[in-house]
Motif scaffolding. Structure first.
Motif, short mmCIF file in Angstrom:
data_model
loop_
_atom_site.label_atom_id
_atom_site.label_comp_id
_atom_site.label_asym_id
_atom_site.label_seq_id
_atom_site.Cartn_x
_atom_site.Cartn_y
_atom_site.Cartn_z
N GLN A 166 0.84 -1.20 0.00
CA GLN A 166 0.00 0.00 0.00
C GLN A 166 0.87 1.25 0.00
OE1 GLN A 166 -3.34 -0.07 -0.28
NE2 GLN A 166 -3.29 -2.31 -0.31
N ALA A 167 0.63 2.14 -0.95
CA ALA A 167 1.40 3.37 -1.04
C ALA A 167 1.21 4.25 0.19
CB ALA A 167 1.01 4.14 -2.30
N LEU A 168 2.31 4.74 0.72
CA LEU A 168 2.28 5.64 1.88
C LEU A 168 2.60 7.08 1.51
CD1 LEU A 168 4.35 3.37 4.29
CD2 LEU A 168 1.88 3.74 4.40
N GLY A 169 3.33 7.27 0.40
CA GLY A 169 3.74 8.61 0.00
C GLY A 169 5.04 8.54 -0.78
N PHE A 170 5.65 9.70 -0.97
CA PHE A 170 6.87 9.80 -1.78
C PHE A 170 8.09 10.17 -0.95
CE2 PHE A 170 3.60 10.55 -5.02
CZ PHE A 170 4.07 9.72 -6.05
N ALA A 171 9.24 9.80 -1.46
CA ALA A 171 10.52 10.29 -0.98
C ALA A 171 11.38 10.57 -2.21
CB ALA A 171 11.20 9.26 -0.08
N LYS A 172 12.37 11.43 -2.05
CA LYS A 172 13.32 11.66 -3.14
C LYS A 172 14.64 11.04 -2.73
CE LYS A 172 15.07 15.02 -6.44
NZ LYS A 172 15.07 16.44 -6.88
N ASN A 173 14.98 9.96 -3.39
CA ASN A 173 16.19 9.21 -3.05
C ASN A 173 17.40 9.88 -3.69
OD1 ASN A 173 17.81 7.18 -2.05
ND2 ASN A 173 17.46 5.82 -3.80
N ILE A 174 18.34 10.31 -2.85
CA ILE A 174 19.55 10.95 -3.38
C ILE A 174 20.79 10.10 -3.12
CG2 ILE A 174 18.61 13.28 -3.26
CD1 ILE A 174 20.03 13.70 -0.64
N GLY A 175 20.57 8.83 -2.77
CA GLY A 175 21.69 7.89 -2.64
C GLY A 175 21.99 7.55 -1.20
N ARG B 218 20.87 9.03 1.38
CA ARG B 218 19.67 9.22 2.19
C ARG B 218 18.51 9.55 1.26
NH1 ARG B 218 18.60 14.70 2.69
NH2 ARG B 218 20.32 16.07 2.08
N ALA B 219 17.31 9.59 1.84
CA ALA B 219 16.11 9.92 1.06
C ALA B 219 15.41 11.09 1.73
CB ALA B 219 15.17 8.71 0.97
N ASN B 220 15.10 12.11 0.95
CA ASN B 220 14.34 13.24 1.48
C ASN B 220 12.89 12.82 1.69
OD1 ASN B 220 16.58 14.90 1.36
ND2 ASN B 220 16.07 15.72 -0.66
N ASN B 221 12.42 12.96 2.92
CA ASN B 221 11.08 12.54 3.30
C ASN B 221 10.07 13.59 2.84
OD1 ASN B 221 8.69 11.82 4.68
ND2 ASN B 221 9.83 10.97 6.41
N LEU B 222 9.14 13.22 1.95
CA LEU B 222 8.16 14.16 1.41
C LEU B 222 6.78 14.00 2.04
CD1 LEU B 222 9.12 14.03 -2.39
CD2 LEU B 222 9.94 15.59 -0.61
N TYR B 223 6.70 13.28 3.15
CA TYR B 223 5.41 13.13 3.83
C TYR B 223 4.95 14.49 4.35
CZ TYR B 223 1.74 10.78 6.47
OH TYR B 223 0.52 10.35 6.93
N PRO B 224 3.65 14.82 4.25
CA PRO B 224 3.17 16.15 4.70
C PRO B 224 3.49 16.40 6.17
CG PRO B 224 1.47 15.03 3.42
CD PRO B 224 2.56 14.02 3.66
N GLN B 225 4.10 17.53 6.43
CA GLN B 225 4.51 17.88 7.79
C GLN B 225 3.32 17.89 8.75
OE1 GLN B 225 7.56 18.44 8.92
NE2 GLN B 225 7.08 19.23 10.97
N GLU B 226 2.17 18.40 8.29
CA GLU B 226 1.02 18.55 9.17
C GLU B 226 0.33 17.22 9.44
OE1 GLU B 226 -0.30 19.52 4.92
OE2 GLU B 226 1.46 19.80 6.21
N TRP B 227 0.66 16.17 8.72
CA TRP B 227 0.03 14.87 8.92
C TRP B 227 0.90 13.90 9.72
CZ3 TRP B 227 -2.49 13.12 3.63
CH2 TRP B 227 -3.42 14.09 3.24
N ARG B 228 2.08 14.30 10.07
CA ARG B 228 3.04 13.36 10.67
C ARG B 228 2.55 12.84 12.02
NH1 ARG B 228 4.30 18.29 12.45
NH2 ARG B 228 5.32 18.55 14.47
N ILE B 229 2.99 11.65 12.39
CA ILE B 229 2.74 11.11 13.73
C ILE B 229 3.60 11.91 14.70
CG2 ILE B 229 2.99 9.12 15.24
CD1 ILE B 229 2.56 7.32 12.82
#
Length: 470
Positions: free
Chosen positions: A434-443, A445-456
């Motif tokens: 199940q898709a959770l969201g996107f990240a931008k993989n730069i090798g 590490r991966a930049n976390n693109l999950y919405p800031q206002e939705w985070r746990i």
């Protein structure tokens, strides 16, 4: 539970002493926990669960797990919803068989909206509205997670709809009420109850109904519901709608074993009451009416655009179009209209494009269709809304399956390290497919693109992992 004496007197008069005693006893018991499966995303069946009789997608759970830490909850695979309110499915399935335009007027937090969107025929459009700004944000989040693209979310007062005219085939008014049916769940509802508040509520409900009535087509359906017991906000208001606004009250097909209670007043029209001592759920009242009065106005037209496009660097206005490769991020792209709005690429079903333009010109629209991505100066960054959408073409991006620990870190918007085999660039992160969201993989590490206002926000992690499904 220390119930207000006036409530006891009035409810005994309405139900009778024996039924009230049974209700009072039921209010001392624990609230049942129930969820509804999003069958557009999964067909999971909860472990150790019991079906909700009036809603095939609904299940009672044996306990209350830590939903916050269940990735499938965040992926929109299910919604935690009180079982009685799932009865809306019966009304829509019985009376709405063709594509329709539906308004859920008082929609937050989104339980009935997500249910309606699942039950409405394909090709329908749901407009979900909430007047309170903070609650409208929650509504938008829940409908984005549910993922159906034939949805709009607005943040408006009911009176803002009046001038739109007869746009809707179905209107759901789950009106603000005195909340007697929530006494078991909400101690504040008990403390705030008074006869004066009941009087305020039924009068406010009638104002809301007057405001929205011109927006319902002749022959259209009004679903009226509350989570309270008293007659003033229930049967008396239904009688007022039929008499003053012009409607007939419609019957619903129910089974005796559901133990739904009917009309408790001298009125003879069919209504549906859920009482906790008879049905497994909280208090609910629901009635379905068909509008018989004629419209006294035509539909509104699109207002001229008032906002200027957002400026780019150097004060120049960028002229952006949604490129074909971005359009290809969704299935059935030929059925959508594409536009760039405030640097975001939006796809909206072509069948409802004129209504979209009308509502956008007159209302405050928070979400509509599928937000595909945002222009970041050099490229299009895919949107979280895209990842949540059932229209998302997942093969457009590489997918990285996460462990449970990685998933919780991602949902907390923490750094996530992906396997060296994962390609660089934008990647879909998934849990159990199940898709959770996107990240931008730069090798490295991966930049976390999950919405800031939705985070746990909680740092707690349950000792027993939530695993609702086989």
């Amino acid at each position: 539970m220390n119930l207000p004496s006036d409530f006891v007197t009035r409810t005994c008069r309405l139900m009778g002493d024996a039924d009230f005693s049974a209700l009072e006893e039921a209010l001392e018991k624990e609230t049942p926990v129930s969820i509804r499966i999003n069958q557009d995303k999964c067909t999971f069946v909860p472990v150790d669960s019991t079906p909700v009789p009036w809603c095939p997608e609904g299940y009672y759970l044996s306990g209350r797990p830590a939903f916050t830490f269940d990735p499938l909850f965040h992926a929109g695979c299910y919604y935690v919803q009180e079982a009685s309110s799932m009865f809306l499915a019966q009304a829509l399935r019985q009376y709405v068989q063709e594509p329709a335009v539906m308004l859920d007027l008082c929609a937050a937090p989104g339980g009935k909206s997500t249910l309606a969107r699942s039950v409405l025929p394909e090709g329908s459009l749901l407009v979900a509205n909430e007047v309170m700004r903070n609650r409208s944000q929650v509504l938008a989040e829940n409908l984005v997670k549910w993922g159906n693209p034939e949805v709009m979310v607005t943040n408006n007062d009911p009176a803002d709809f009046t001038e739109l005219g007869p746009l809707f085939d179905v209107v759901l008014t789950d009106v603000p009420c005195s909340g007697e049916g929530m006494f078991r769940k909400d101690e504040v509802a008990v403390q705030e109850w008074s006869i004066a508040n009941v009087d305020t509520c039924w009068q406010r409900q009638r104002r809301i109904l007057r405001d929205i009535w011109p927006c319902l087509k002749t022959g259209g359906l009004l679903v009226y519901s509350t989570c309270t017991y008293n007659r003033e906000e229930n049967e008396d208001n239904v009688a007022w709608i039929a008499r003053e606004l012009g409607a007939e009250v419609l019957p619903l097909e129910v089974k005796p074993e559901w133990h739904i209670t009917g009309n408790l007043t001298e009125h003879t029209f069919p209504v549906y009451r859920f009482l906790p001592h008879k049905t497994t759920g909280e208090g609910l009242f629901l009635a379905v009416l068909r509008k018989t009065s004629e419209e006294d106005r035509e539909c509104a037209r699109v207002k001229p655009a008032g906002k200027s496009p957002k400026k780019g660097k150097g004060g120049k206005t960028p002229v952006l179009q949604v490129p074909r490769e971005v359009q290809a991020w969704i299935h059935g792209a030929e059925g959508y209209g594409f536009s760039v709005e405030e640097m975001e690429a939006v796809a909206f079903p072509m069948a409802h494009k004129p209504l979209y333009e009308l509502l956008k010109s007159r209302l405050k629209v928070l979400h509509a269709g599928v937000t595909l991505g945002e222009w970041k100066g050099k490229d299009w960054q895919p949107s979280h809304t895209l990842a949540m959408s059932t229209a998302f073409r997942k093969e457009a991006f590489p997918t990285a399956e996460l462990t449970y620990e990685q998933t919780v870190a991602y949902l907390r918007k923490e750094a996530v390290t992906l396997s060296p085999e994962v390609p660089k660039g934008y990647v879909v992160l998934a849990y159990r497919g199940q898709a959770l969201g996107f990240a931008k993989n730069i090798g490295n590490r991966a930049n976390n693109l999950y919405p800031q206002e939705w985070r746990i926000r909680s740092g707690y992690l349950p000792e027993i992992l939530p695993d609702l499904f086989v």
